[in-house]
Write a protein that holds these residues in place. Structure first.
Motif, short mmCIF file in Angstrom:
data_model
loop_
_atom_site.label_atom_id
_atom_site.label_comp_id
_atom_site.label_asym_id
_atom_site.label_seq_id
_atom_site.Cartn_x
_atom_site.Cartn_y
_atom_site.Cartn_z
N SER A 197 18.42 115.20 87.79
CA SER A 197 17.94 113.83 87.98
C SER A 197 16.75 113.97 88.70
O SER A 197 15.73 113.04 88.45
CB SER A 197 18.74 112.82 88.26
OG SER A 197 19.31 112.90 89.48
N SER A 198 16.30 114.85 89.46
CA SER A 198 15.12 115.17 90.44
C SER A 198 14.31 116.37 89.55
O SER A 198 13.31 116.74 90.13
CB SER A 198 15.56 115.35 91.95
OG SER A 198 16.30 114.45 92.36
N GLY A 223 24.06 118.19 92.45
CA GLY A 223 23.27 119.45 91.88
C GLY A 223 21.88 118.86 91.49
O GLY A 223 21.14 119.57 90.98
N SER A 224 21.60 117.79 91.90
CA SER A 224 20.25 117.13 91.18
C SER A 224 18.94 117.62 92.03
O SER A 224 17.96 117.27 91.45
CB SER A 224 20.21 115.80 91.26
OG SER A 224 21.09 115.02 90.22
N GLN A 237 20.02 122.41 91.01
CA GLN A 237 19.95 122.84 89.77
C GLN A 237 18.11 122.83 89.17
O GLN A 237 18.05 123.95 88.65
CB GLN A 237 20.67 121.62 88.65
CG GLN A 237 20.56 122.21 87.24
CD GLN A 237 21.07 121.17 86.48
OE1 GLN A 237 20.84 120.02 86.55
NE2 GLN A 237 22.10 121.63 85.49
N PRO A 238 17.70 121.92 89.17
CA PRO A 238 16.21 121.92 88.70
C PRO A 238 15.29 123.05 89.68
O PRO A 238 14.74 123.53 88.86
CB PRO A 238 15.65 120.46 89.03
CG PRO A 238 16.52 119.58 89.58
CD PRO A 238 17.88 120.44 89.66
N ALA A 239 15.65 123.09 90.80
CA ALA A 239 14.98 124.26 91.62
C ALA A 239 15.29 125.55 90.87
O ALA A 239 14.37 126.38 90.76
CB ALA A 239 15.40 123.99 93.04
N SER A 240 16.76 125.88 90.54
CA SER A 240 16.89 127.10 89.92
C SER A 240 16.23 127.31 88.37
O SER A 240 15.53 128.14 88.16
CB SER A 240 18.42 126.93 89.88
OG SER A 240 18.80 128.22 88.93
N PHE A 241 16.28 126.01 87.71
CA PHE A 241 15.63 126.00 86.42
C PHE A 241 14.28 126.16 86.34
O PHE A 241 13.74 126.92 85.60
CB PHE A 241 16.09 124.52 85.80
CG PHE A 241 17.41 124.68 85.15
CD1 PHE A 241 18.30 125.53 85.62
CD2 PHE A 241 17.91 123.73 84.44
CE1 PHE A 241 19.75 125.43 85.17
CE2 PHE A 241 19.13 123.32 84.10
CZ PHE A 241 19.92 124.27 84.11
#
Length: 167
Positions: A25-26, A48-49, A52-56
């Motif tokens: 969501s972030s 994980g918001s 997860q996006p940091a990883s992606f």
């Protein structure tokens, strides 16, 4: 949600690969940092918001310990898990921002009143480290071969640099 595809303004595109979601969501904050639109950004992390996006998006995402950063103004999803997280390009930048953001806040009764350590100085400490990894992640048949190889290569580089690597 976990894909950042359903905002009021349409889907957020992953600047690394527009065919993939930025995640979490972030995800908008992560894309902003990844694309160089800003030095750092904040996000909220419950499950994980930020991570997860940091990883992606190929950047650093930090979910600090609960109560380390004030949650004043955050609309809680699962109050006892929600934290304000940090997106940057480098771990050292996240450490520095954590030093600035952490600490007592009279507007948040749940924030830690403990002194804020110098996280950035701790990063500069030299010496050999012990690093752990989750072996089931590497050996899982669902792990893409290229990802498995990248992890194993990193483990070998750490060992070659004199660090102890443990499952």
């Amino acid at each position: 949600g976990s894909s950042t595809e359903n905002s009021a303004f349409g889907p957020t595109l992953n600047n690394v690969d527009e065919g993939r979601v930025p995640g979490g969501s972030s995800g908008g904050s992560a894309v902003s940092v990844s694309a160089g639109l800003c030095f750092a950004a904040l996000g909220s992390d419950t499950g994980g918001s930020v991570r997860q996006p940091a990883s992606f998006c190929g950047i650093t995402g930090l979910k600090p310990t609960y109560s380390r950063i004030s949650r004043y103004g955050l609309i809680a999803y699962a109050s006892s898990f929600d934290v304000i997280g940090i997106f940057t390009h480098k771990v050292a930048d996240s450490a520095l921002l954590l030093e600035v953001l952490a600490g007592d806040d009279g507007l948040d009764s749940t924030v830690s009143k403990r002194p804020v350590p110098s996280y950035s100085e701790a990063l500069e400490q030299s010496g050999k480290k012990t690093i752990g990894y989750i072996v089931d992640t590497v050996e899982n048949e669902a792990t893409q071969p290229s990802v498995r190889k990248a992890i194993l290569d990193s483990i070998e580089k750490l060992k070659a640099a004199g660090h102890e690597v443990k499952e």
